[in-house]
Design an enzyme around this catalytic site. Structure first.
Site, PDB file in Angstrom:
ATOM      1  N   SER A 118       0.812  -1.223   0.000  1.00  0.00           N
ATOM      2  CA  SER A 118       0.000   0.000   0.000  1.00  0.00           C
ATOM      3  C   SER A 118       0.844   1.270   0.000  1.00  0.00           C
ATOM      4  CB  SER A 118      -0.957   0.014   1.196  1.00  0.00           C
ATOM      5  OG  SER A 118      -0.251   0.146   2.410  1.00  0.00           O
ATOM      6  N   LYS A 155       0.665   4.246   7.063  1.00  0.00           N
ATOM      7  CA  LYS A 155      -0.026   5.114   6.109  1.00  0.00           C
ATOM      8  C   LYS A 155       0.427   6.561   6.307  1.00  0.00           C
ATOM      9  CE  LYS A 155      -2.934   2.034   4.267  1.00  0.00           C
ATOM     10  NZ  LYS A 155      -2.197   0.867   4.747  1.00  0.00           N
TER      11      LYS A 155
END
Length: 200
Positions: A118, A155
């Site tokens: 990701s 993230k």
């Protein structure tokens, strides 16, 4: 594997941090002051419990008479994180990497194995070791390690002022933004990314 209470783990972490920063262990009075105990005797009782469990060794007659058995050098590598326990709890540490903590700036407190792609567009790949500075003080745009309902994720952090919502952005268009409502989500920032080590 030594099983410690949350308070015992807190004291053990304090001892480790103090030794890492100053080169010597804290006194009972310093432990009591930092952790808000009413007296040094309260700290002494916790230290005795840690010694009984083999987490520390106590040296009689010395104000700083605390020793960590088999002190590991380097940065701890954290594995899977159990629900409800601190990320640096002893049972989560799989290994130690022989890298000085101050190799990164700010210093790296632990390493975390990256799972998934990701964050690939900024060079954080599956299997990489992410160097993490343990803090919950982060700014918009920082790459963070966050815990949501006891799942750990890496993230980019975004939060608008005065809003009870946090957005965790991937760096890969194949993945969705994670939106977290702070009013009902079990959410915590575990640390700030300070570097990446690629496993060869």
């Amino acid at each position: 594997m030594i099983k410690l209470t949350a308070r015992q783990q807190q004291i053990l972490d304090l001892i480790r941090d103090h030794i890492a920063e100053t080169g010597y262990p804290p006194t009972r009075a310093e432990i009591a002051e930092i952790l808000g105990f009413k007296s040094a005797n309260a700290a002494e009782e916790h230290l005795k419990a840690l010694a009984r469990k083999g987490a520390i060794e106590m040296i009689a007659g010395a104000s700083r008479g605390i020793r960590l058995p088999e002190v590991q050098s380097g940065i701890p590598l954290v594995g899977r994180v159990a629900a409800g326990s601190p990320i640096l709890a002893q049972e989560h540490i799989e290994d130690y990497c022989d890298i000085p903590h101050n190799f990164f700036s700010p210093k790296a407190d632990f390493l975390l194995t990256v799972h998934g792609m990701s964050m690939k567009d900024i060079g954080i790949l599956d299997g990489d070791l992410l160097a993490v500075h343990k803090t919950d003080q982060v700014r918009n745009g920082d790459i963070v390690v966050a815990r949501i309902d006891n799942e750990v994720t890496v993230k980019r952090f975004k939060r608008e002022r005065n809003r009870a919502q946090v957005e965790l952005w991937p760096e890969n268009p194949d993945f969705n933004v994670i939106e977290v409502d702070l009013r009902d989500a079990n959410f915590a920032i575990e640390g700030l990314s300070v570097g990446v080590i690629r496993r060869s």
